[in-house]
Enzyme design. Sequence first.
Site, mmCIF file in Angstrom:
data_model
loop_
_atom_site.group_PDB
_atom_site.id
_atom_site.type_symbol
_atom_site.label_atom_id
_atom_site.label_comp_id
_atom_site.label_asym_id
_atom_site.label_seq_id
_atom_site.Cartn_x
_atom_site.Cartn_y
_atom_site.Cartn_z
ATOM 1 N N PRO A 16 3.360 55.736 11.005
ATOM 2 C CG PRO A 16 3.099 56.321 8.755
ATOM 3 C CD PRO A 16 4.114 56.243 9.845
ATOM 4 C CD GLN A 71 2.042 57.895 5.419
ATOM 5 O OE1 GLN A 71 1.132 57.095 5.551
ATOM 6 N NE2 GLN A 71 3.307 57.532 5.354
ATOM 7 C CB CYS A 101 0.944 52.219 0.999
ATOM 8 S SG CYS A 101 -0.434 51.131 1.340
ATOM 9 C CG ASN A 202 9.835 52.125 9.835
ATOM 10 O OD1 ASN A 202 9.190 51.777 8.854
ATOM 11 N ND2 ASN A 202 9.416 51.905 11.054
ATOM 12 N N GLY A 226 6.816 51.563 14.711
ATOM 13 C CA GLY A 226 5.392 51.347 14.476
ATOM 14 C C GLY A 226 4.853 50.302 15.427
HETATM 15 C C1 LIG Z 1 -1.264 47.544 10.434
HETATM 16 C C2 LIG Z 1 -0.257 48.407 9.730
HETATM 17 C C3 LIG Z 1 -0.663 49.605 9.157
HETATM 18 C C4 LIG Z 1 0.281 50.418 8.489
HETATM 19 N N1 LIG Z 1 -0.125 51.611 7.967
HETATM 20 C C5 LIG Z 1 0.781 52.429 7.369
HETATM 21 C C6 LIG Z 1 0.405 53.705 6.864
HETATM 22 O O1 LIG Z 1 -0.745 54.133 6.972
HETATM 23 N N2 LIG Z 1 1.367 54.455 6.262
HETATM 24 C C7 LIG Z 1 2.668 54.036 6.141
HETATM 25 O O2 LIG Z 1 3.516 54.756 5.592
HETATM 26 N N3 LIG Z 1 3.044 52.857 6.635
HETATM 27 C C8 LIG Z 1 2.137 52.057 7.254
HETATM 28 N N4 LIG Z 1 2.548 50.872 7.787
HETATM 29 C C9 LIG Z 1 3.993 50.557 7.795
HETATM 30 C C10 LIG Z 1 4.597 51.073 9.087
HETATM 31 O O3 LIG Z 1 4.536 52.487 9.189
HETATM 32 C C11 LIG Z 1 6.071 50.665 9.200
HETATM 33 O O4 LIG Z 1 6.790 51.189 8.124
HETATM 34 C C12 LIG Z 1 6.243 49.144 9.233
HETATM 35 O O5 LIG Z 1 5.272 48.533 10.043
HETATM 36 C C13 LIG Z 1 7.652 48.765 9.736
HETATM 37 O O6 LIG Z 1 7.892 49.351 10.986
HETATM 38 P P1 LIG Z 1 7.641 48.571 12.396
HETATM 39 O O7 LIG Z 1 8.342 47.253 12.297
HETATM 40 O O8 LIG Z 1 8.226 49.488 13.434
HETATM 41 O O9 LIG Z 1 6.154 48.390 12.527
HETATM 42 C C14 LIG Z 1 1.642 50.026 8.415
HETATM 43 C C15 LIG Z 1 2.027 48.826 9.003
HETATM 44 C C16 LIG Z 1 1.104 48.006 9.656
HETATM 45 C C17 LIG Z 1 1.563 46.741 10.300
#
Ligand SMILES: Cc1cc2nc3c(=O)[nH]c(=O)nc-3n(C[C@H](O)[C@H](O)[C@H](O)COP(=O)(O)O)c2cc1C
Length: 367
Positions: A16, A71, A101, A202, A226
Amino acid sequence: MKIGSLDLESNLFLSPLAGYTNLPFRLTAKSLGGLGLVTTDLVNARSLLEGRAVAYKMIATDVREQPMAVQLFGGVAEEMRDAAVICQERGAQSVDINMGCPVKKVVKTGSGSSMMKNHEKTQELVKGMIDAVDIPVTAKMRLGWDSDNITAPELARALEDVGVSAIFIHGRTRAQGFSGGVDLEGIRKVKEAVSSVPVIGNGDVTSPEAARIMFERTGCDGVSIGRGAFYNPWIFRQTVHYLDTGELLPDPTFEERVELMRVHLERMIDFYGELKGCIQFRKVAVWYAKRFGPSKFFKDKAIRLESMAHFEEIMSEYIEWRRRFCDDSGELLEKYRPVDPYSSITDKVSVDAAEKIKVPKGPVSNW
Ligand SMILES: Cc1cc2nc3c(=O)[nH]c(=O)nc-3n(C[C@H](O)[C@H](O)[C@H](O)COP(=O)(O)O)c2cc1C
């Protein structure tokens, strides 16, 4: 791979990303193949109970993206339980709970990463949700509140005891925000702490090779992506192919990227209406452009995008402008090609590409 009773096409997941993982993007990523389960942005459980249109728009789904997970976030057990029932009734195949979060306004409601501090209370809340719905309930957490409180292994075990269907684990603490590299060893400890519930790793996976390293180093059952999926929506298909064959598929061409972008924008307009869809797409257009080679001309105009016709006008002017960086066959000259995210990876998860993608900055307590 299975999450509870759900059979998934692959063990790769879309994480997400609030403000990005709306239905138009989920459909776009899913259409490219290789993606096992998509997830919505985080949705406020109370907003669903209050019947807020914005929250219902966030959980809207379409068979072509399914299976999909909503979520939820919220610190009140009864509200989370009732919101999970609404998600099930509205067609979600799974419900995920946000326990990671770090943003102040989420944490102060007793949800998000503050759920990692009181395991008994969290366990009770999760059990209430599991008892209320037939679809799987999963939890997404960080390694812990800070480096002195690495509670994820213990919390994962506590949630397994009450029947959670999967644990998604972002390999950073709340205090870290998005800084530093992802801690693969920390993810491995979560995997080792549970007995049979699937653990999905992740963080910072921006290429098929990085996904392989995540699997190998952590022993995780699945990988969730993500920012890497925005940087490269083809990453799921490419990763499945790479894990199956050891071969890296060629990168999509500029024309394929433009076509995907057009389809994505059409979906945004269908879903949000022309002006709102275009306004929301402005930040997305900038992501696509990261892979275009020289793109200042495009980005300067795309941040004012107003309509589909405007998009076509910007794109045709940009294609004309971009020719100066191409050879006679229309291929970008070597020196202008964007850095290949694969090339920087040897035996560590690359953070290079992930770092180029905007994340909140400064002390996490101010977010
Ligand atoms: C702009 C942004 C918005 C995010 N929104 C959420 C969210 O709504 N819920 C959540 O569990 N994590 C959220 N995350 C965290 C991501 O789901 C993920 O855990 C994190 O970015 C690490 O993974 P990645 O390196 O593949 O992006 C967000 C991250 C970013 C950068």
